[in-house]
Design an enzyme around this catalytic site. Structure first.
Site, PDB file in Angstrom:
ATOM      1  N   LEU A  87       7.746  43.116  75.430  1.00 58.79           N
ATOM      2  CA  LEU A  87       7.539  42.251  76.585  1.00 58.79           C
ATOM      3  C   LEU A  87       7.619  42.867  77.987  1.00 58.79           C
ATOM      4  CD1 LEU A  87       9.483  39.101  75.437  1.00 58.79           C
ATOM      5  CD2 LEU A  87       7.247  39.307  75.408  1.00 58.79           C
ATOM      6  N   GLY A  88       8.212  43.776  77.994  1.00 61.36           N
ATOM      7  CA  GLY A  88       8.646  44.585  79.353  1.00 61.36           C
ATOM      8  C   GLY A  88       9.680  45.497  79.448  1.00 61.36           C
TER       9      GLY A  88
ATOM     10  N   GLY B 238      12.381  47.707  82.225  1.00 57.60           N
ATOM     11  CA  GLY B 238      12.974  47.900  83.526  1.00 57.60           C
ATOM     12  C   GLY B 238      13.764  48.915  83.618  1.00 57.60           C
ATOM     13  N   GLY B 239      14.570  48.882  84.903  1.00 56.00           N
ATOM     14  CA  GLY B 239      15.487  49.944  84.977  1.00 56.00           C
ATOM     15  C   GLY B 239      16.845  49.881  83.996  1.00 56.00           C
ATOM     16  N   GLN B 240      16.966  48.763  83.675  1.00 58.93           N
ATOM     17  CA  GLN B 240      18.188  48.808  82.784  1.00 58.93           C
ATOM     18  C   GLN B 240      17.795  48.829  80.853  1.00 58.93           C
ATOM     19  OE1 GLN B 240      20.044  44.962  83.615  1.00 58.93           O
ATOM     20  NE2 GLN B 240      20.255  45.541  85.955  1.00 58.93           N
ATOM     21  N   GLY B 241      16.560  48.379  80.653  1.00 64.17           N
ATOM     22  CA  GLY B 241      16.251  48.555  79.387  1.00 64.17           C
ATOM     23  C   GLY B 241      14.959  47.869  79.211  1.00 64.17           C
TER      24      GLY B 241
ATOM     25  N   VAL C 187      12.760  44.720  76.941  1.00 61.14           N
ATOM     26  CA  VAL C 187      12.694  43.531  76.265  1.00 61.14           C
ATOM     27  C   VAL C 187      11.772  43.133  75.214  1.00 61.14           C
ATOM     28  CG1 VAL C 187      12.685  41.007  76.905  1.00 61.14           C
ATOM     29  CG2 VAL C 187      13.695  42.649  78.533  1.00 61.14           C
TER      30      VAL C 187
ATOM     31  N   LYS D  27      16.974  41.663  74.652  1.00 62.58           N
ATOM     32  CA  LYS D  27      16.953  43.115  75.567  1.00 62.58           C
ATOM     33  C   LYS D  27      17.994  44.153  75.087  1.00 62.58           C
ATOM     34  CE  LYS D  27      17.998  43.888  80.605  1.00 62.58           C
ATOM     35  NZ  LYS D  27      18.584  42.957  81.991  1.00 62.58           N
TER      36      LYS D  27
ATOM     37  N   ASP E   6      18.825  40.954  93.120  1.00 62.61           N
ATOM     38  CA  ASP E   6      17.448  41.512  93.046  1.00 62.61           C
ATOM     39  C   ASP E   6      16.474  40.256  92.973  1.00 62.61           C
ATOM     40  OD1 ASP E   6      15.637  43.413  92.512  1.00 62.61           O
ATOM     41  OD2 ASP E   6      16.277  43.861  90.396  1.00 62.61           O
TER      42      ASP E   6
END
Length: 694
Positions: free
Chosen positions: A385-386, A388-391, A393, A407, A502
């Protein structure tokens, strides 16, 4: 003898079990390339050490994926575990090519890889060119190429020709153990030349094919399109990587010492092969299988029958004992792995937080890895789905048919963000905050499970063309009010104040009814009720970051208010917080918006899609956004004051839509807007008059 063999077998089972079990859970393809162990991706159990880690990268066209050796940044085109080679794309050394000189760094020292002497050649192209191959500061090879006087290089000469022997280009063999090299050149005429020269190491099969030569010739005419050529690396399993001798207990495989990466011809590693009559991957226990029909010779068949009968009874007894031992050992290994991952993923830290008086967490579901693998089709890339900086999804469906978002955090061992998000979301219950459903701690990489939000994020609907939702003023005002309500809840209503840290349009998700849901609490923080600020390393997204926080490293609730002000400006203008291409003097939306307010030009930058929609109330929201973007945090309203003002505007907006009976509207001064929630706006803005939108 039998007892000793049994002990060895138990040791083997313990040593290879994580490897064998990991293989079934590993992705084995990237694009069109098959990734065979000891090479692997994603999970450390899927590859043998960092040198064999493959990174699967998306291409610019997004139609395919390309594997790269992560720690050498080399593109992989083929992996062969039979002859221990990996085909890669090797960089080209360029001199004076359209004014460009590119001298790449090739250094594989310390790795299990060397350039294959048997499968590669060093090649140089150019006129009157002396090319040198150097390694560790020593020249280890070279060749000379000549051109006729005043004659330009004609690359057509190589089409259909096998070899490269001095006219316009030359080639030479490589030394053994070549893991580091660079190429240099000298002009035989001792004159500076504008001729394009280049050198590289390439697969000699690729060089010797007339088809590839013709393809290469066409590419070399436009040097801007040429950056890499096919080459072959040989590899071994370094001694310190694992006890490779245990693999010899596996049927059909055997291993030998090697000195592939040792220039002193000392034993530096191992290479393994399947025995004659077997095929498969010798680096995976039990993967070498007998080739059907290979052992059909009558004498050979009789020999194996006699051996089989004579050892059959003892083997059955031994195997039964080993099977019982394996079950016990396997159960113990699984238990220890779960305990290891639980501790590694912060399970003990989480337990302390859950048992502390300051944190009260409702009961959440503990998912198993098997459940989430089934739900996400083994974390299929098509379910992403997407990122990001953390992981990353993933979209998933549980056994009961419920759609969820899973996630998967990026970096193992650094689980502060995971624990932080779990603790914060577990105690939030608000309709405009994404809901946490559960987690999985008994995996190598921690996992969180959320409710699935189907309609993407606010950024997509504001800045990308989308026919599914017309972003009318009523919808934008409602979304702004919902976001403000969620932040007011976090700051003032939650049992312990929470700073999101954020807030941005990509972290505002839209559900099936296009209601706002605040997400991504990885950098959020719980603060004590008495605290006025939080001193941290500066984190956030450029364009939304509070300038006061950036300079002081002190994050307050007003820092979230500033980020909300940027989102409010996005809703009003339809512009990105950091423009991709901008002709404005300012570099970001916040300063551009504030400047437009101060110069009484705010109507010029309002989103044209809002033309003639409730102009008076749009100006009121613009006033509110301007106060949120104050550089001095003390002058910004609280989220309580923001939500009260938005609700007041919403009530007037609905009344206005009902009672409107004329076309034109005149707004005199911003001071006409009343106080909201005890916060005055009258001293904050210059006078602004409103005209109809063009």
């Amino acid at each position: 003898m039998i007892l000793q063999l049994a002990i060895h077998m138990i040791i083997f089972i313990c040593s290879i079990y994580p490897l064998a079990s990991a293989q079934s859970d590993c992705n084995t393809t990237c694009g069109s390339v098959e990734i065979n162990y000891p090479f692997g991706m994603n999970n450390p159990n899927c590859f043998l050490g960092k040198w064999f880690e493959i990174e699967c990268r998306n291409t610019t066209s997004a139609a395919d994926q390309i594997p790269y050796l992560k720690y050498t940044d080399m593109e992989v085109t083929y992996i062969d575990t039979v002859v221990n080679t990996v085909n890669i794309m090797s960089p080209i050394f360029l001199w004076n090519c359209n004014g460009k000189t590119d001298i790449p760094v090739i250094d594989l020292r310390g790795s299990p890889f060397v350039y294959s002497q048997a499968r590669n050649k060093f090649v140089a192209f150019g006129c009157n060119n002396f090319a040198f191959l150097q390694s560790n500061g020593t020249t280890v090879g070279g060749c000379v190429s000549f051109c006729d006087k005043n004659e330009e290089v004609n690359y057509n000469i190589y089409s259909g020709t096998i070899g490269c022997y001095g006219q316009y280009c030359c080639q030479t063999s490589l030394p053994l153990h070549l893991s580091e090299y660079n190429a240099t050149r000298e002009d035989l005429t001792n004159k500076s030349s504008d001729e394009c020269n280049y050198a590289f190491i390439a697969n000699d099969i690729w060089l010797g094919s007339s088809y590839y030569y013709d393809e290469m010739r066409v590419r070399f005419i436009d040097l801007k399109k040429i950056h890499h050529v096919p080459a072959v690396l040989e590899w071994e399993i370094l001694n310190e990587s694992m006890n490779i001798s245990t693999l010899e207990f596996s049927s059909g495989s055997f291993c030998n010492t090697s000195n592939l990466t040792s220039s002193q011809n000392k034993n530096s590693g191992w290479t393994c092969s399947c025995q004659i009559g077997f095929n498969g991957n010798p680096y995976i226990p039990g993967d070498c299988n007998a080739i059907p029909g290979f052992f059909n010779d009558k004498n050979r068949y009789r020999k194996w029958v006699i051996v089989g009968i004579s050892s059959g009874l003892g083997s059955i007894i031994l195997l039964f004992g080993l099977w019982r031992s394996y079950k016990v050992v396997r159960k113990r290994v699984i238990k220890k792995r779960k305990e290891k991952f639980f501790k590694q993923n912060g399970g003990l830290l989480l337990q302390r937080k859950l048992s502390s008086e300051e944190v009260s967490v409702d009961k959440t579901i503990l998912f198993t890895l098997k459940d989430l693998q089934r739900a996400t089709d083994n974390f299929n890339i098509n379910r992403v789905l997407g990122k990001g900086g953390q992981g990353t999804v993933y979209k998933g469906m549980l056994e009961d048919g419920k759609i969820v978002a899973v996630k998967k955090f990026k970096v193992q061992g650094k689980v502060e963000e995971f624990i932080n998000e779990f603790v914060i979301l577990s105690q939030i219950n608000h309709r405009n905050v994404v809901k946490l459903l559960g987690c999985c701690l008994e995996t190598e990489i921690p996992l969180l499970v959320y409710e699935f939000i189907p309609n993407g994020n606010l950024f997509q609907y504001l800045h990308n063309q989308n026919d599914d939702l017309a972003m009318t003023w009523d919808i934008r005002l409602r979304i702004a009010t919902e976001i403000a309500g969620a932040l007011f809840y976090l700051h003032s209503v939650a049992s312990q104040p929470i700073y999101h840290r954020d807030i941005k349009s990509t972290n505002i998700l839209l559900d099936e009814k296009y209601r706002a849901k605040v997400a991504d609490f990885g950098t959020s923080r719980l603060v004590s009720i008495e605290a006025t600020h939080l001193t941290t390393i500066v984190q956030g997204t450029f364009g939304y970051l509070d300038p006061e926080y950036f300079h002081s490293s002190q994050f307050t609730d007003k820092s979230d208010v500033y980020s909300f002000g940027v989102v409010l400006a996005e809703l009003l203008t339809g512009k990105r917080p950091i423009p991709i291409v901008s002709s404005e003097d300012t570099t970001n939306l916040a300063s551009y918006f504030a400047l437009s307010m101060e110069e009484n030009n705010i109507l010029d930058i309002i989103d044209k899609r809002l033309a003639k929609e409730a102009e008076k109330h749009i100006i009121a929201v613009a006033n509110l956004a301007y106060t949120c973007l104050e550089l001095n945090g003390r002058k910004r309203p609280t989220m309580k004051e923001v939500i009260l003002e938005l609700e007041r505007i919403g009530v007037q907006d609905r009344k206005f839509n009902t009672d409107q009976s004329h076309e034109g509207i005149e707004l005199s001064r911003i001071e006409d807007h009343q106080h909201f929630g005890g916060y005055s706006m009258s001293n904050t803005f210059p006078a602004i008059s409103c005209q109809t939108f063009s």
